[in-house]
Design a protein around this motif. Structure first.
Motif, short mmCIF file in Angstrom:
data_model
loop_
_atom_site.label_atom_id
_atom_site.label_comp_id
_atom_site.label_asym_id
_atom_site.label_seq_id
_atom_site.Cartn_x
_atom_site.Cartn_y
_atom_site.Cartn_z
N ARG A 415 0.81 -1.38 -0.09
CA ARG A 415 -0.02 0.08 0.39
C ARG A 415 1.04 1.34 -0.20
O ARG A 415 0.30 2.77 -0.79
CB ARG A 415 -0.77 -0.20 0.75
CG ARG A 415 -1.76 -1.32 0.65
CD ARG A 415 -2.70 -1.04 2.14
NE ARG A 415 -4.06 -1.73 1.98
CZ ARG A 415 -4.34 -2.97 1.96
NH1 ARG A 415 -3.80 -3.77 2.45
NH2 ARG A 415 -5.65 -3.81 1.85
N GLU A 645 -17.69 -12.07 0.94
CA GLU A 645 -16.38 -11.04 1.41
C GLU A 645 -15.69 -11.03 2.38
O GLU A 645 -16.18 -11.78 3.59
CB GLU A 645 -17.54 -9.80 0.96
CG GLU A 645 -17.19 -8.53 1.30
CD GLU A 645 -18.00 -7.43 1.77
OE1 GLU A 645 -18.05 -6.51 1.55
OE2 GLU A 645 -19.22 -7.59 1.97
N GLU A 647 -13.89 -9.69 5.34
CA GLU A 647 -13.09 -8.38 6.43
C GLU A 647 -11.39 -8.80 7.00
O GLU A 647 -11.63 -9.15 7.72
CB GLU A 647 -13.88 -8.09 7.58
CG GLU A 647 -13.64 -6.86 7.83
CD GLU A 647 -14.79 -6.28 8.69
OE1 GLU A 647 -14.73 -4.41 9.50
OE2 GLU A 647 -15.39 -6.61 9.15
N LEU A 650 -7.68 -4.22 6.70
CA LEU A 650 -6.90 -2.92 6.18
C LEU A 650 -8.58 -2.48 5.22
O LEU A 650 -8.44 -1.98 4.51
CB LEU A 650 -6.05 -2.72 5.05
CG LEU A 650 -4.56 -3.19 6.71
CD1 LEU A 650 -3.79 -3.23 5.46
CD2 LEU A 650 -4.72 -1.76 7.46
N GLY A 651 -9.83 -3.56 5.60
CA GLY A 651 -10.51 -3.20 5.12
C GLY A 651 -11.86 -4.45 4.35
O GLY A 651 -10.78 -6.07 4.87
N ARG A 652 -12.35 -3.96 3.88
CA ARG A 652 -13.25 -5.83 3.04
C ARG A 652 -12.37 -5.96 1.41
O ARG A 652 -12.55 -4.46 1.09
CB ARG A 652 -14.84 -5.45 3.40
CG ARG A 652 -15.35 -5.05 4.70
CD ARG A 652 -16.30 -5.35 4.76
NE ARG A 652 -17.23 -5.60 5.76
CZ ARG A 652 -18.42 -5.55 6.50
NH1 ARG A 652 -19.37 -5.66 5.45
NH2 ARG A 652 -18.63 -5.66 8.07
#
Length: 745
Positions: A415, A645, A647, A650-652
């Motif tokens: 990232r 999905e 999780e 750092l997010g889904r």
């Protein structure tokens, strides 16, 4: 006059006699009555079949897009499933067009041919009976005799039947070579109608271009096609494959030519002089890169895959400006008169100063020696000096931990560099460098040569880089020994912290981890019944009893005694993936114990995933921004949309069912996969069945993953084997030579 026959019947006629069962195999044949379940990728399909005796049977296998009414012939074994009873598990199969009116009716009604649904299937079979498929093949214009079937629908049916016939012909060719249905479909998706010709010309092309097909599979296909053992195609493919295996399994970036000739020779079953022909062919094809040996002919050449050669040379080139970066002419004054500074020992003070005076500096040390404290001081001093600070780590969990300790944002390396899915490359590189004055990188032992190259290419020569890691942990999962090589090159100041701070009278995790690292047995004395400790050893010599013991501890005993959530706080670490007490088997057991449902679920092959499951990403997915080793939880499953999905820290991230091969259940993970993570509680089985992996640094790495509680269960003999085995595999790299002053790139 008959129409020109399409390939389908010709293929059936050319197929010859049906294959027979191999020794020890059973065979079954019949008509598919219904498809009970089919995974998205077709690797796991359950069908009900009426066999030749008229009995209904359940078959399980990689049947792909099989439809009702098809005749199926399968080879495998009968087995008794715990929940579903007697069923046939197929290892291989072939489909045969139905011959009965009932089978043809069901086959056409299944929708396998666009333009023919249930209504027209009834009308066509009513008109032509058992001759229907021959009519479709040879006399399709006669379909006008069917009421309501006009010229436009006839053209659609004719086109669809031709495509089906061509696909069946290719499938029969590929499956006839021993390639399973799922892999055959992948080959067809890549090469289309040209697939048979591609495979005939060079079957080893499949290993290079089709995901999941390795050298052994391609080699089997080549043997079926009569390719000679000393074919240049085979020799070159075998050498390249073996070099890739040495990188993937043993972490080597390169390999001395004599070693590669020996390893590849065993794989290819040819003598080294013949294998050498494969090396020369691979060099000619530019699949390999050769560099001269360091001491001439004695070691021979060093051989690389092109990808890893580019990674290592690129990393060395990116590091040179940083290593040559002189100390600032007027060093910024550090604050050294406060009470906090006075509490640091000499090594810690040296580490802080080195971070500001050198282009690259390294801090290493085991648990409890103050690495986090020193990093916090470096960041605090940099803030006081108003420097632009970047914090990063290889995994999301490590980045989150670094962020919490430094009270500012930390990112994963991926990232930080920012992936551009359109360009298929990182945004930050040598042309678009990172902006900042100080980069702190934690958990550097996890850094492999390719990720290190990408990172340092984006670091400007004016930036200071502080690398933090434990040199005694397992090396990176990917190829390379970056931390080891940077410490060994002699051009980077290294501070090793040794004074242990983080322990007390009750705490034994840190003390025992250091004991193991010194080659000493840890303190395994039992904890008094009325006391609560952070380390427990449970003797259990019977490996078959350990999985159930672990499941009971995690589901019941640990939560009640320590107040920990079994689904979020407790991590099982296994030395191996396979075996009755390996990560794979433990995951199935723990899924049933911790997340039995009912909940939305789906299958990917034979693997079952359920909403609420703990999972790990096992491949880098740059487009989704989730990377190998990230731990998460399935938070949604939509069977209708065939999506789920997950999780992460750092997010889904959303996946299609077809992408489920990127994740694995993670109630238990291997020690290697746990690098860069810390968990409130760790349960670690240590058994003699793990003997292949029982090494000191593996046990030490596992122990240092536990923050509040460590429970080890198993055999003292197995633990002693690991503690006294410090023979770690030396990885072949040449980064040290490239970084040595005067060395050629």
């Amino acid at each position: 006059m008959p129409e020109t026959p399409l390939p389908l019947f010709a293929a059936l006629e050319a197929a010859g006699p049906a294959p027979v069962a191999a020794p020890g195999e059973d065979a079954v044949r019949g008509e598919v009555l219904r498809v009970v379940f089919a995974s998205e990728d077709g690797d796991y399909v359950v069908v009900r079949l009426r066999d030749e005796a008229g009995e209904e049977q359940t078959l399980v296998g990689p049947f792909g897009t099989i439809v009702e009414g098809q005749e199926l012939e399968a080879w495998g074994r009968w087995e008794k499933h715990r929940d579903h009873g007697r069923q046939f598990k197929a290892a291989r199969f072939r489909t045969v067009l139905p011959i009965s009116e009932r089978g043809i009716r069901r086959f056409l009604a299944s929708g396998v041919i666009p333009g023919i649904g249930k209504v027209y299937a009834e009308r066509i079979v009513d008109r032509f009976g058992a001759q229907t498929l021959e009519i479709l093949e040879r006399y399709s214009t006669r379909l006008r005799e069917v009421p309501g079937l006009g010229s436009s629908r006839l053209a659609l049916i004719r086109k669809a039947w031709k495509e089906l016939a061509e696909k069946r012909e290719s499938l029969m060719f590929l499956q006839g070579l021993g390639l399973g249905h799922a892999f055959s479909q992948r080959v067809l998706a890549i090469y289309g109608a040209a697939a048979p010709e591609v495979v005939r010309r060079n079957p080893y092309q499949l290993a290079a271009e089709v995901q999941g097909i390795g050298f052994q599979t391609a080699d089997h296909i080549a043997a079926e096609l009569g390719v000679a053992k000393d074919s240049p195609f085979r020799l070159a493919a075998g050498v390249v494959f073996m070099l890739g295996q040495l990188a993937e399994q043993d972490g080597h970036v390169c390999c001395p030519e004599p070693v590669l000739l020996e390893e590849a020779g065993r794989l290819l079953a040819v003598e080294p002089p013949v294998t050498a022909q494969g090396v020369e062919r691979a060099l000619l094809d530019r699949a390999l890169v050769a560099e001269p040996g360091d001491d001439g002919a004695e070691t021979g050449r060093w051989l690389y895959t092109r990808r890893l050669h580019a990674a290592e040379t690129g990393l060395a080139e990116a590091l040179r400006p940083l290593l040559a970066s002189p100390p600032p002419p007027r060093p910024r004054q550090l604050e050294t008169d406060g009470a906090r500074w006075k509490r640091f020992n000499a090594a810690q003070r040296q580490a802080v100063s080195a971070a500001f005076l050198n282009g690259v500096s390294i801090i290493t040390g085991g648990p409890g020696v103050g690495k986090t404290t020193v990093v916090g001081e470096v960041v605090a001093q940099a803030r006081r000096l108003q420097l632009r600070i970047l914090l990063a780590a290889p995994t999301g969990r490590a980045a989150k931990r670094l962020s919490e300790s430094c009270k500012m944002e930390a990112k994963t390396i991926h990232r930080l560099l920012k992936w551009d899915p359109v360009k298929g490359a990182f945004v930050h590189n040598e042309d678009v460098p990172l902006r900042g004055d100080l980069l702190v990188l934690d958990e550097v032992s996890m850094l492999d040569v390719e990720l290190a190259r990408n990172l340092f290419q984006a670091v400007p020569a004016t930036m200071r880089v502080l690398l933090v890691g434990d040199k005694d942990q397992l090396p990176s999962v990917g190829p390379g020994a970056v931390l080891h090589d940077l410490m060994a090159c002699g051009r980077i100041p290294v501070t090793e912290l040794t004074q242990v701070y983080r322990q007390d009278d009750r705490g034994r995790i840190v003390a025992n981890a250091h004991a193991v690292n010194r080659g000493e047995m840890p303190d395994l004395r039992p904890v008094p019944r009325d006391a609560v400790a952070d380390f427990y050893w449970l003797d259990q010599e019977d490996p078959e009893a350990v999985p159930d013991l672990i499941a009971r501890m995690i589901a019941e005993r640990i939560p009640s005694r320590f107040g920990l959530d079994p689904r979020t706080d407790i991590q099982v670490l296994a030395p191996m993936h396979k075996g009755s007490c390996g990560a794979a088997a433990l995951n199935v057991l723990l899924q049933g114990a911790l997340n039995p449902g009912p909940a939305a679920e789906f299958r990917a092959g034979e693997r079952l995933f359920r909403c609420g499951d703990r999972v790990m990403q096992v491949a880098n997915n740059y487009d989704k921004g989730v990377f190998n080793g990230e731990l998460g939880r399935i938070v949604g499953v939509d069977p209708a949309a065939k999506r789920f999905e997950v999780e992460y820290d750092l997010g889904r991230v959303e996946y299609g069912f077809m992408e489920a091969d990127q994740i694995r259940l993670a109630y238990a993970v291997t020690v290697h996969k746990s690098q860069g993570c810390e968990f409130p509680a760790v349960v670690l089985p240590v058994l003699t069945q793990h003997y292949v992996m029982l090494q000191r640094n593996l046990i030490y790495t596992a122990m240092t993953r536990a923050r509040r509680l460590l429970i080890m269960v198993g055999s003292r003999r197995a633990l002693a084997m690991a503690v006294h085995n410090d023979r770690t595999t030396q990885r072949f790299t040449r980064l040290v030579q490239r970084l040595t002053v005067g060395a050629k790139p």
